[in-house]
Design a protein around this motif. Structure first.
Motif, PDB file in Angstrom:
ATOM      1  N   UNK A 186      56.556  27.769  40.793  1.00 28.15           N
ATOM      2  CA  UNK A 186      55.690  28.635  41.765  1.00 28.15           C
ATOM      3  C   UNK A 186      54.541  27.571  42.310  1.00 28.15           C
ATOM      4  N   UNK A 187      54.246  26.396  41.848  1.00 27.63           N
ATOM      5  CA  UNK A 187      53.558  25.461  42.337  1.00 27.63           C
ATOM      6  C   UNK A 187      53.809  24.819  43.573  1.00 27.63           C
ATOM      7  N   UNK A 188      54.954  25.039  43.983  1.00 28.08           N
ATOM      8  CA  UNK A 188      55.521  24.818  45.572  1.00 28.08           C
ATOM      9  C   UNK A 188      55.107  25.903  46.374  1.00 28.08           C
ATOM     10  N   UNK A 189      54.620  26.866  46.104  1.00 25.46           N
ATOM     11  CA  UNK A 189      54.373  28.173  47.103  1.00 25.46           C
ATOM     12  C   UNK A 189      52.805  27.797  47.686  1.00 25.46           C
ATOM     13  N   UNK A 190      53.031  26.857  48.186  1.00 29.93           N
ATOM     14  CA  UNK A 190      51.554  26.267  48.846  1.00 29.93           C
ATOM     15  C   UNK A 190      50.923  27.214  49.517  1.00 29.93           C
ATOM     16  N   UNK A 191      51.448  27.872  50.434  1.00 34.12           N
ATOM     17  CA  UNK A 191      50.727  28.931  51.220  1.00 34.12           C
ATOM     18  C   UNK A 191      50.797  30.316  50.671  1.00 34.12           C
ATOM     19  N   UNK A 192      51.837  30.718  50.129  1.00 35.85           N
ATOM     20  CA  UNK A 192      51.757  32.000  49.672  1.00 35.85           C
ATOM     21  C   UNK A 192      50.671  32.525  48.261  1.00 35.85           C
ATOM     22  N   UNK A 193      50.486  31.266  47.877  1.00 36.11           N
ATOM     23  CA  UNK A 193      49.383  31.265  46.523  1.00 36.11           C
ATOM     24  C   UNK A 193      48.218  31.325  47.105  1.00 36.11           C
ATOM     25  N   UNK A 194      47.728  31.157  48.285  1.00 33.51           N
ATOM     26  CA  UNK A 194      46.438  31.268  49.065  1.00 33.51           C
ATOM     27  C   UNK A 194      45.844  32.366  49.254  1.00 33.51           C
ATOM     28  N   UNK A 195      46.645  33.727  49.122  1.00 31.71           N
ATOM     29  CA  UNK A 195      46.130  34.745  49.641  1.00 31.71           C
ATOM     30  C   UNK A 195      45.291  35.574  48.642  1.00 31.71           C
ATOM     31  N   UNK A 196      44.195  35.126  48.508  1.00 37.35           N
ATOM     32  CA  UNK A 196      43.474  35.661  47.096  1.00 37.35           C
ATOM     33  C   UNK A 196      43.178  37.041  47.383  1.00 37.35           C
ATOM     34  N   UNK A 197      42.637  37.637  48.586  1.00 38.92           N
ATOM     35  CA  UNK A 197      42.214  39.002  48.770  1.00 38.92           C
ATOM     36  C   UNK A 197      43.550  39.914  48.259  1.00 38.92           C
ATOM     37  N   UNK A 198      44.637  39.603  48.620  1.00 45.79           N
ATOM     38  CA  UNK A 198      45.857  40.073  48.260  1.00 45.79           C
ATOM     39  C   UNK A 198      46.183  40.107  46.612  1.00 45.79           C
ATOM     40  N   UNK A 199      45.914  38.960  46.187  1.00 48.45           N
ATOM     41  CA  UNK A 199      46.021  38.677  44.748  1.00 48.45           C
ATOM     42  C   UNK A 199      44.910  39.420  43.976  1.00 48.45           C
ATOM     43  N   UNK A 200      43.696  39.493  44.190  1.00 52.89           N
ATOM     44  CA  UNK A 200      42.709  40.119  43.568  1.00 52.89           C
ATOM     45  C   UNK A 200      42.751  41.813  43.591  1.00 52.89           C
ATOM     46  N   UNK A 201      43.394  42.299  44.800  1.00 55.49           N
ATOM     47  CA  UNK A 201      43.556  43.736  44.816  1.00 55.49           C
ATOM     48  C   UNK A 201      44.229  44.263  43.695  1.00 55.49           C
ATOM     49  N   UNK A 202      45.386  43.353  43.345  1.00 52.14           N
ATOM     50  CA  UNK A 202      46.177  43.795  42.118  1.00 52.14           C
ATOM     51  C   UNK A 202      45.434  44.156  40.928  1.00 52.14           C
ATOM     52  N   UNK A 203      44.457  43.111  40.620  1.00 54.14           N
ATOM     53  CA  UNK A 203      43.332  43.267  39.563  1.00 54.14           C
ATOM     54  C   UNK A 203      42.431  44.389  39.558  1.00 54.14           C
ATOM     55  N   UNK A 204      41.926  44.275  40.779  1.00 53.51           N
ATOM     56  CA  UNK A 204      40.815  45.487  40.750  1.00 53.51           C
ATOM     57  C   UNK A 204      41.383  47.102  40.852  1.00 53.51           C
ATOM     58  N   UNK A 205      42.695  46.863  40.933  1.00 55.90           N
ATOM     59  CA  UNK A 205      43.408  48.386  41.111  1.00 55.90           C
ATOM     60  C   UNK A 205      43.607  48.701  39.340  1.00 55.90           C
ATOM     61  N   UNK A 206      43.740  47.722  38.462  1.00 57.63           N
ATOM     62  CA  UNK A 206      43.756  47.958  37.001  1.00 57.63           C
ATOM     63  C   UNK A 206      42.668  47.851  36.284  1.00 57.63           C
ATOM     64  N   UNK A 207      41.489  46.963  36.693  1.00 61.20           N
ATOM     65  CA  UNK A 207      40.569  46.594  35.722  1.00 61.20           C
ATOM     66  C   UNK A 207      39.063  46.863  36.349  1.00 61.20           C
ATOM     67  N   UNK A 208      38.210  47.359  35.726  1.00 60.85           N
ATOM     68  CA  UNK A 208      37.029  47.341  35.971  1.00 60.85           C
ATOM     69  C   UNK A 208      36.298  46.295  36.812  1.00 60.85           C
ATOM     70  N   UNK A 209      35.407  46.286  37.688  1.00 56.32           N
ATOM     71  CA  UNK A 209      34.999  44.946  38.370  1.00 56.32           C
ATOM     72  C   UNK A 209      34.025  44.296  37.268  1.00 56.32           C
TER      73      UNK A 209
END
Length: 300
Positions: free
Chosen positions: A154-177
């Motif tokens: 996954x370290x070679x997913x240079x672009x895909x791993x940079x979409x932080x808003x998309x990634x954080x949404x998965x955590x905000x849906x499951x954990x209290x802020x």
């Protein structure tokens, strides 16, 4: 079985190693002896990736079963916070669900870095370690989708791993802020101690403790001498002979300083940045609103 009560979940190349080392020095914090066990991303996996896309020595430290993972945590009675740092968790889509299932009340720490700078730093990291097959960053970006299809690490997913808003949404849906602490790489770079004190407070440990951060670990760059870098990074008879003669802490400090001094640290060319910025622009704007931080510097 012992489990952590906090995790540093990413992003890669954003200061997670520095945080791991600083936290490990705190008398009230226990950190897993191995950084990046990656359990919540890799549970049950076979760890078979495209040849050459990840070092076997790194995979040997990855943990795929629960009992081995729990065996890494053995805090004493004085240690309030028990944690580990695996940057894959922010990017990996399976990790939020697994973390919620195993440790739903865990505190989560996120360090975010300009996604273009982060991607370029990861690219240089792979060049440093003889993993990248091209010295052209845009070519590496162009190869990303085919590499993903071929099961590269996954370290070679240079672009895909940079979409932080998309990634954080998965955590905000499951954990209290209130369980999630978000910092910027700039915070850690420009105001390191105050950022650490703030993180210590988040973990409910003594916020006045000052760790030694004089040695920078896992610095990214291009080795001036590849032979010297390989000598310092790999097992060698001379190093084995000298090992008993120097205390471990001093030996590690010397090796790390020599590695860092042997590195050139090129900046990403402006024209390349201009080509990549439109890819991330919308996600950065959404992230800016989501975390209420000014990210205009990332948009320049």
């Amino acid at each position: 079985m012992a489990m952590p009560n906090f995790l540093i979940i990413g992003a890669a190349k954003s200061g997670t190693t520095a945080l791991h080392d600083a936290f490990a020095q705190h008398p009230q914090i226990y950190m897993s002896p191995t950084k990046e066990p990656n359990f919540f991303a890799l549970e049950g996996d076979s760890l078979h990736y495209a040849t050459g896309s990840v070092q076997e020595s790194y995979l040997a430290h990855c943990t795929t079963d629960l009992s081995t993972y729990c065996g890494q945590f053995n805090p004493n009675v004085d240690q309030i916070a028990v944690g580990e740092a695996s940057p894959i968790y922010l990017y990996d889509f399976k990790s939020p669900e697994r973390i919620e299932a195993y440790i739903p009340s865990a505190k989560l720490i996120v360090i975010l870095r300009d996604p273009i700078e982060r991607a370029y730093s990861n690219f240089l990291h792979h060049i440093r370690d003889d993993l990248e097959t091209t010295t052209d960053f845009l070519e590496a970006v162009a190869l990303e989708e085919s590499r993903i299809a071929d099961n590269w690490w996954w370290g070679f997913h240079y672009v895909r791993s940079g979409f932080y808003h998309e990634q954080l949404k998965r955590y905000f849906e499951r954990f209290d802020r209130n369980q999630i602490k978000i910092c910027l790489y700039e915070d850690l770079s420009k105001n390191r101690l105050n950022t650490l004190y703030d993180l210590f407070q988040f973990l409910s440990v003594d916020p006045t403790f000052t760790p030694d951060m004089s040695v920078r670990q896992n610095v990214t760059g291009v080795p001036r001498s590849k032979n010297l870098h390989r000598f310092l990074s790999q097992t060698h008879p001379i190093k084995t002979f000298l090992k008993p003669l120097l205390p471990e802490k001093l030996r590690r400090r010397l090796v790390t300083n020599l590695k860092n001094q042997n590195l050139d640290k090129p900046q990403i060319p402006v024209d390349i940045r201009e080509k990549l910025l439109p890819i991330f622009q919308e996600d950065i704007l959404q992230l800016q609103d989501c975390i209420q931080r000014d990210l205009s510097a990332w948009l320049n």
